[in-house]
Design an enzyme around this catalytic site. Structure first.
Site, PDB file in Angstrom:
ATOM      1  N   HIS A 104      41.445  37.312  31.012  1.00 34.64           N
ATOM      2  CA  HIS A 104      39.873  37.299  30.105  1.00 34.64           C
ATOM      3  C   HIS A 104      39.896  36.743  28.907  1.00 34.64           C
ATOM      4  CE1 HIS A 104      36.016  35.469  30.272  1.00 34.64           C
ATOM      5  NE2 HIS A 104      35.483  36.046  29.749  1.00 34.64           N
ATOM      6  N   CYS A 106      38.191  29.907  30.887  1.00 39.47           N
ATOM      7  CA  CYS A 106      37.844  31.001  29.393  1.00 39.47           C
ATOM      8  C   CYS A 106      38.478  30.468  28.988  1.00 39.47           C
ATOM      9  CB  CYS A 106      37.930  32.155  30.078  1.00 39.47           C
ATOM     10  SG  CYS A 106      39.240  33.126  30.380  1.00 39.47           S
TER      11      CYS A 106
END
Length: 496
Positions: A450, A167
């Site tokens: 994340h 990510c």
């Protein structure tokens, strides 16, 4: 599409021939001799407001000069005239089509006039008309109607597959793809690798990605080739564990910069090999980040200059150094001075970054003026700013005692002026206003988390990019986000 590209101009030529175009282009656009230059200087101004300079148009149906916008448009509309000549570059404009138009015969006459101008000024011709290739002609014939990208269209938006804790890469790619100048560069196919192993060139891969993003497809993309290239050229990022998005951003710029320089060196080497035989060896320069010496697209967009002033407390002598930068890293922790205040806004962070710092008795340096070791102050300021300024909010703190993430909210603006942080505030030339276009966020702790990104898709449209999922977002959502990397684009670009 007809040979002229415009049926209105075709009708005009049948009625008036090319005589008026040839005269106006020769005396008010190309200026083929001294008499023409004097005539343009005296008579070439808007008949309505009297303004001179660039963006003046001459109506080819009658004797009328008007500036771009209301005056020339009003004249063409009221007189029912269609064709005008833009006098700075000699381009034809059709009011009925609301567009600039191409005509092969007119370009031939224009080139003759430019050659006469160059001969009169005793200089080489610096203007060459565009002549479409067979491929370009076929593309124009197949796409005669203009295609408009409307605000509700999603072209340029693609989700990115998470290949296993990637990510950090996905959000940086989204920010780069939505960088306007970078998009213009790659979408105009400006990169010419010249390498036999283009599959190893990161610039070629990024160019391919831009084409994929704007192909019109909506299916998520896999960045496995990009990831492999980064691993090969930035070994510290190799592996499937989570990486830092800021570190990946800087590494990507560095590899792109090196590959751009390498491609240019290979072109020069090929051209030199047919001459004296002394090729250009740029192996050293390709790995260096030399401000002012490199004009690759990365340095043109992202490179600024930081000024550091060290002032001797004994004699007030100033020692100034300059360093290039690709981003500005800003501390978020408490200061040891000013009552241990923590910053609340991006402006607070910049004010602290550019505030004079007393180095103390333990960090005495030898003054070049008084030739003795003295206490001093050190102050950063921004000598020059790039077209894109990226701010790195240092949320991950590593020390001997503790590793932690600083999750405090930092307010950042949609637009702001960087003039107060320039080295020469009073004499600063130019417009230093910047607009936000991308924000990278990190959710989680220092050990796990994340990354997501907000990017500006159209002028007033924002989207959230969460790997393969793309959703609409409001400006409030963007400004309320935590913020880890902030990307700002300069509002007004100066061209040399």
């Amino acid at each position: 599409m007809s040979e002229t590209g415009c049926r209105h101009y075709q009708s005009y030529v049948k009625e008036h021939s090319y005589d008026t175009f040839r005269v106006i282009d020769a005396y008010f656009a190309a200026c083929v001799n001294r008499d023409a230059r004097e005539r343009k200087a005296i008579h070439c101004n808007c008949f309505e407001c009297g303004s001179y300079g660039i963006q003046l148009y001459a109506c080819l149906h009658c004797i009328y000069f008007g500036c771009r916008g209301a005056h020339i448009t009003s004249h063409l509309r009221s007189k029912k005239h269609n064709v005008a000549l833009e006098l700075s570059h000699g381009t034809l404009y059709c009011y009925a089509c609301r567009d600039f138009i191409y005509d092969a015969r007119s370009r031939e006459y224009a080139l003759i006039n430019r050659k006469l101008e160059a001969k009169d000024l005793q200089k080489s011709i610096g203007w060459v008309p565009w002549v479409p290739t067979t491929k370009e002609t076929n593309l124009l014939l197949a796409n005669a109607r203009r295609r408009l990208v409307r605000p509700n269209q999603t072209i340029g938006l693609r989700g990115l597959l998470n290949l296993g804790a990637t990510c950090f890469m996905n959000c940086i790619v989204q920010a780069l793809v939505h960088t306007p100048l970078l998009s213009d560069y790659f979408m105009s196919d400006r990169h010419d690798c010249g390498s036999k192993s283009s599959h190893k060139c990161l610039v070629c891969e990024v160019s391919r990605l831009f084409q994929e993003f704007y192909s019109g497809s909506r299916s998520p993309l896999s960045l496995h080739r990009l990831l492999h290239l980064i691993w090969n050229h930035a070994k510290h990022l190799a592996g499937y564990e989570q990486q830092d998005a800021h570190e990946f951003f800087i590494a990507t710029l560095d590899v792109l910069h090196r590959h751009c320089v390498k491609a240019k060196a290979e072109h020069e080497s090929k051209s030199n090999s047919s001459g004296s035989g002394s090729g250009t060896n740029s192996s050293n320069s390709s790995s260096s980040h030399c401000y002012g010496q490199c004009n690759c697209i990365i340095d043109q967009i992202f490179t600024g200059m930081l000024q550091s002033d060290v002032v001797c407390q004994a004699c007030n002598g100033v020692s100034t150094t300059y360093d290039p930068f690709w981003d500005i890293s800003l501390d978020l922790g408490e200061t040891t001075t000013h009552g241990g205040v923590t910053p609340k806004t991006l402006i607070d962070c910049l004010e602290r970054y550019t505030r004079a710092e007393h180095l103390g008795s333990a960090a005495k340096i030898k003054c070049s003026t008084c030739k003795s070791y003295q206490e001093s102050t050190k102050q950063f300021s921004l000598r020059t700013l790039p077209s894109v300024v990226s701010f790195h909010l240092k949320r991950f703190e590593h020390s001997a005692l503790i590793d932690r993430k600083i999750s405090s909210f930092i307010q950042f603006p949609v637009e702001f002026d960087m003039t107060p942080f320039m080295s020469e505030k009073k004499n600063a030339y130019g417009d230093f206003r910047f607009s936000l276009y991308a924000v990278v966020n990190h959710v989680g702790t220092i050990d796990t988390g994340h990354y997501t990104a907000y990017v500006r898709h159209q002028k007033d449209t924002w989207v959230k990019c969460d790997d393969h999922v793309i959703t609409m977002a409001s400006l409030k959502q963007v400004l309320d986000s935590e913020g880890y990397l902030l990307f700002y684009h300069k509002n007004v670009l100066e061209y040399e």
